[in-house]
Design a protein around this motif. Structure first.
Motif, PDB file in Angstrom:
ATOM      1  N   ALA A 138       0.811  -1.216   0.000  1.00  0.00           N
ATOM      2  CA  ALA A 138       0.000   0.000   0.000  1.00  0.00           C
ATOM      3  C   ALA A 138       0.851   1.275   0.000  1.00  0.00           C
ATOM      4  O   ALA A 138       0.530   2.232  -0.731  1.00  0.00           O
ATOM      5  CB  ALA A 138      -0.969  -0.007   1.183  1.00  0.00           C
ATOM      6  N   PRO A 139       1.938   1.359   0.800  1.00  0.00           N
ATOM      7  CA  PRO A 139       2.757   2.578   0.769  1.00  0.00           C
ATOM      8  C   PRO A 139       3.332   2.877  -0.615  1.00  0.00           C
ATOM      9  O   PRO A 139       3.482   4.050  -0.986  1.00  0.00           O
ATOM     10  CB  PRO A 139       3.863   2.291   1.785  1.00  0.00           C
ATOM     11  CG  PRO A 139       3.243   1.335   2.749  1.00  0.00           C
ATOM     12  CD  PRO A 139       2.377   0.453   1.886  1.00  0.00           C
ATOM     13  N   TRP A 180      -4.336   2.150  -4.998  1.00  0.00           N
ATOM     14  CA  TRP A 180      -3.998   2.324  -3.572  1.00  0.00           C
ATOM     15  C   TRP A 180      -5.137   1.803  -2.686  1.00  0.00           C
ATOM     16  O   TRP A 180      -4.916   1.031  -1.749  1.00  0.00           O
ATOM     17  CB  TRP A 180      -3.711   3.805  -3.293  1.00  0.00           C
ATOM     18  CG  TRP A 180      -3.733   4.181  -1.837  1.00  0.00           C
ATOM     19  CD1 TRP A 180      -3.451   3.379  -0.772  1.00  0.00           C
ATOM     20  CD2 TRP A 180      -4.061   5.463  -1.285  1.00  0.00           C
ATOM     21  NE1 TRP A 180      -3.582   4.077   0.416  1.00  0.00           N
ATOM     22  CE2 TRP A 180      -3.954   5.355   0.125  1.00  0.00           C
ATOM     23  CE3 TRP A 180      -4.426   6.676  -1.846  1.00  0.00           C
ATOM     24  CZ2 TRP A 180      -4.213   6.433   0.979  1.00  0.00           C
ATOM     25  CZ3 TRP A 180      -4.672   7.753  -1.005  1.00  0.00           C
ATOM     26  CH2 TRP A 180      -4.565   7.631   0.390  1.00  0.00           C
ATOM     27  N   ALA A 237      -4.593  -3.687   3.445  1.00  0.00           N
ATOM     28  CA  ALA A 237      -3.965  -2.873   4.495  1.00  0.00           C
ATOM     29  C   ALA A 237      -2.733  -3.581   5.040  1.00  0.00           C
ATOM     30  O   ALA A 237      -2.624  -4.808   4.998  1.00  0.00           O
ATOM     31  CB  ALA A 237      -4.965  -2.617   5.616  1.00  0.00           C
ATOM     32  N   ASP A 252       1.052   1.301   6.621  1.00  0.00           N
ATOM     33  CA  ASP A 252       0.112   2.332   6.187  1.00  0.00           C
ATOM     34  C   ASP A 252       0.139   3.536   7.122  1.00  0.00           C
ATOM     35  O   ASP A 252       0.385   3.405   8.330  1.00  0.00           O
ATOM     36  CB  ASP A 252      -1.315   1.776   6.166  1.00  0.00           C
ATOM     37  CG  ASP A 252      -1.501   0.713   5.093  1.00  0.00           C
ATOM     38  OD1 ASP A 252      -0.595   0.555   4.259  1.00  0.00           O
ATOM     39  OD2 ASP A 252      -2.544   0.036   5.117  1.00  0.00           O
ATOM     40  N   ASP A 253      -0.151   4.712   6.549  1.00  0.00           N
ATOM     41  CA  ASP A 253      -0.343   5.900   7.379  1.00  0.00           C
ATOM     42  C   ASP A 253      -1.586   5.718   8.234  1.00  0.00           C
ATOM     43  O   ASP A 253      -2.425   4.842   7.978  1.00  0.00           O
ATOM     44  CB  ASP A 253      -0.504   7.138   6.500  1.00  0.00           C
ATOM     45  CG  ASP A 253       0.797   7.550   5.840  1.00  0.00           C
ATOM     46  OD1 ASP A 253       1.866   7.197   6.364  1.00  0.00           O
ATOM     47  OD2 ASP A 253       0.745   8.203   4.778  1.00  0.00           O
ATOM     48  N   GLN A 255      -4.882   9.120   5.826  1.00  0.00           N
ATOM     49  CA  GLN A 255      -5.347   8.519   4.583  1.00  0.00           C
ATOM     50  C   GLN A 255      -6.564   9.266   4.037  1.00  0.00           C
ATOM     51  O   GLN A 255      -6.650   9.565   2.843  1.00  0.00           O
ATOM     52  CB  GLN A 255      -5.702   7.052   4.818  1.00  0.00           C
ATOM     53  CG  GLN A 255      -4.493   6.163   5.094  1.00  0.00           C
ATOM     54  CD  GLN A 255      -4.885   4.706   5.245  1.00  0.00           C
ATOM     55  OE1 GLN A 255      -5.612   4.153   4.417  1.00  0.00           O
ATOM     56  NE2 GLN A 255      -4.418   4.066   6.298  1.00  0.00           N
TER      57      GLN A 255
END
Length: 685
Positions: free
Chosen positions: A129-130, A154, A159, A163-164, A169
């Motif tokens: 994801a990043p 994205w 997840a 992840d942020d 997000q």
């Protein structure tokens, strides 16, 4: 340095505020670790150095150090423990974001960086994801046609730990939708934001207010604006919210306030990152283009010239014309300025209160998570002692009620509407206001404080009327209502007419001061500050001069009075200090009479010392004096003031303030060629 000493130094550096001192200390530690062969500390010390660079907006150095870190990882993976590896992959995201900010980093380099990031994530078995976020950000940055597809990629990626946070997000997506003029989608997503971090929900709520405004939903725009102010972030990386606020004010007919905020940004908060600077300028240009005020045509032209230069650099790097097109769109933004009374609801509430009418219906909050009782984003009581150097900053804890001055202080039962209606002096209304304030219902509290003020004034109790009105003003401020400054401007004359203790008036002025410049009441507050500070200073001098903190017996003998006289002198000193400090801050805020401002700040420091307060109080005013001297270009006085402030913060053990003041002193030393002093200060920091 032994290994144990190096570990202690690493922990100390990690706890330092971000800035030049931390960077230099982190650089020295890396050198020490390498020279001493402390291999097990190398990864952690390099990671900390990347963090120091990143959060001091020195992204170029962060990228170079991260490249060294990756090389070290490839050559010696065994010296990276589990925490080091996790931090390495987390910081990868910072480096990608920094790379986008600098047009001097080529598109080829950025794409190679993202590709290498994906390769490494796959080798480690980490979630992707990043990487999809990085690809989306790079596409959105250039205005590519496949940006929507990148966003979908994205959002459909599983997840992962990398992840942020959920708040960021949502904010990232809402910002994209707003920039793409997809206002309805932006609004729908923004209204789901229920998470917080160091930058949120400020970012999402400012995006929501802009999307609502440009979609034509003025009611939602105003409500979002108020709730954004209640959650305003002071994090430097969140300054896009400040830029949106300026654009919003200009587009809703409050252009003078917008320009004052823009001026403050230029003087105090301008980013060193080209990308962030361009974004801020874009919002300012769009706001001024909508406002169409000839008075500010030169300012708008200057912003456009600066933005054009940056846009050309980014477009050359990106191989697109996206930045130039965004600038052209901002210059010819089609939205027509429409005046919106941002305080309309507050005015209805206050008018009903003054007329003795029932409390009007108040709009329910968009975001319904209840605040902690008594602790709002900007909740503080103006009747309490103001913390020096903080102005009207939110209290970090619930402050005690001032209703102990009221006859009904022992009331246990809730105050009814009948109690309020039948109370001739406003005591019941004040008590009801306290109940609403404790529940975080700021507009309702303002209604009852205003009612208490009206009743007290009718009965001839002017001091109480003014104090109640000042409390109403502070409640309005906590609710994000700009009319708070106007209410303060009415409260202070009432208090003065009622012979309120000047010490209490000084606290009210300190609460009003941060608002007076922003909302155009600087001339009003300066009159009060100058008159009261001059009269109180004269009384202070007449009582005998300085009271030494540790020698009150000698001071008592020299003054020629008893303990009561000394206490009076100390009280006068503290009041003078508060007034002079507020005066200096107001003058600096509007860049007026800096010589007078510097003198007032020095007088405040002297008076805090004479008032036997903590060294921290004196330090804050000396720090202020140093900043004013820097603004004046008087490096000699600036050096003396900042050195004294630093010393007092050290004595008071105020480590955060000491570090921030030390940063400014370090910058001053280096800019004036005092390298030996700079090195000495670094050792102390």
């Amino acid at each position: 340095m032994t290994r144990t000493e190096a570990i202690m130094e690493f922990r100390r550096i990690s706890a330092m505020p971000h800035g030049q001192a931390r960077i230099i200390a982190a650089e020295k530690l890396v050198d020490t670790v390498v020279e001493s062969g402390f291999d097990d500390m190398l990864a952690a010390s390099l990671l900390d150095l990347v963090e120091a660079y990143t959060f001091a907006n020195e992204g170029i150095h962060a990228i170079a150090t991260f490249a060294r870190l990756l090389h070290t990882y490839d050559e010696r993976p065994e010296i990276f423990d589990e925490i080091d590896r996790r931090n390495l992959y987390w910081e990868y995201k910072w480096v990608i974001n920094d790379a986008l900010e600098f047009p001097t980093i080529s598109a080829t380099q950025i794409e190679a960086l993202i590709a290498d990031m994906e390769r490494r994530y796959r080798l480690e078995g980490l979630g992707l994801a990043p990487i999809r976020v990085a690809e989306f950000s790079w596409a959105a940055h250039r205005g590519m046609l496949d940006t929507g597809e990148r966003l979908t990629a994205w959002l459909t990626e599983p997840a992962s730990e990398g992840d942020d946070c959920r708040a960021c997000q949502i904010s990232h997506q809402v910002a994209y939708l707003l920039n793409a003029c997809k206002y309805e989608e932006a609004i729908k997503l923004a209204l789901t934001q229920r998470w917080e971090c160091n930058q949120e929900p400020w970012g999402t709520r400012t995006a929501l207010m802009m999307a609502a405004l440009y979609s034509g939903d003025e009611e939602l725009a105003v409500r979002a604006y108020k709730e954004a102010l209640s959650a305003k972030s002071r994090e430097p990386h969140a300054n896009v919210g400040d830029a949106r606020q300026i654009e919003f004010l200009a587009a809703t007919g409050h252009v003078d306030q917008a320009v004052r905020m823009a001026d403050e940004w230029e003087r105090t908060a301008r980013s060193s990152l080209p990308g962030s600077t361009f974004t801020h300028l874009l919002h300012l240009i769009r706001g001024l283009s909508v406002a169409k005020e000839e008075r500010y045509d030169d300012l708008r032209a200057r912003y456009i010239d600066e933005a054009q230069e940056i846009a050309q650099q980014f477009d050359a790097r990106n191989g697109t014309s996206y930045f130039t097109q965004k600038l052209e769109d901002a210059i010819s933004w089609p939205f027509q300025v429409r005046y919106i009374d941002l305080d309309a609801q507050a005015k209805v509430v206050l008018e009903a209160s003054a007329a003795g009418e029932e409390l009007p219906e108040i709009s329910a909050p968009l975001f319904t998570d209840p605040p902690e009782p008594g602790v709002g984003a900007q909740d503080r009581r103006v009747s309490d002692t103001t913390e020096p150097g903080r102005g009207a900053k939110a209290s970090e804890k619930a402050l005690e009620s001032t209703s102990s001055n009221l006859e009904n202080e022992d009331r246990d039962l809730p105050v009814s509407e009948k109690d309020v209606a039948e109370d001739p002096q406003g005591q019941a209304a004040w008590a009801r206001a306290e109940e609403e304030l404790a529940a975080g219902e700021y507009l309702r509290a303002a209604y009852f404080f205003r009612r208490a003020s009206a009743k007290a004034e009718e009965s001839g109790y002017l001091e109480k009327a003014g104090r109640a009105l000042a409390e109403a003003a502070q409640c309005l401020h906590a609710a994000g209502e700009g009319i708070a400054s106007e209410v303060f401007s009415t409260a202070v004359p009432l208090m003065r007419a009622g012979d309120a203790p000047v010490a209490i008036i000084a606290n009210v002025l300190a609460a009003w001061a941060p608002l007076a410049y922003e909302y155009g009441h600087i001339d009003d507050i300066l009159v009060h500050l100058r008159e009261l500070s001059d009269s109180e200073h004269a009384k202070f001098v007449e009582t005998g001069g300085l009271v030494e903190k540790d020698n009150q017996e000698d001071s008592q003998e020299r003054i020629g009075g008893d303990t009561t006289t000394v206490k009076l002198h100390v009280s006068l000193a503290r009041t003078v200090a508060s007034l002079k400090d507020s005066l200096a801050r107001c003058l600096l805020a509007c860049n007026l009479n800096l010589e007078e401002a510097h003198g007032a700040a020095c007088d405040a420091a002297f008076a805090y010392h004479a008032g036997a307060t903590s060294a921290s109080d004196e330090a804050h005013s000396l720090w202020l004096a140093g900043r004013i001297a820097v603004a004046m270009g008087d490096t000699l006085r600036a050096t003396e003031d900042l050195e004294s402030a630093f010393e007092n913060f050290t004595v008071a053990r105020k480590l955060e303030e000491r570090s921030r003041c030390g940063e400014e002193l370090l910058t001053l030393y280096r800019s004036t060629g005092q390298e030996s002093k700079a090195e000495e200060l670094l050792g102390v920091l």
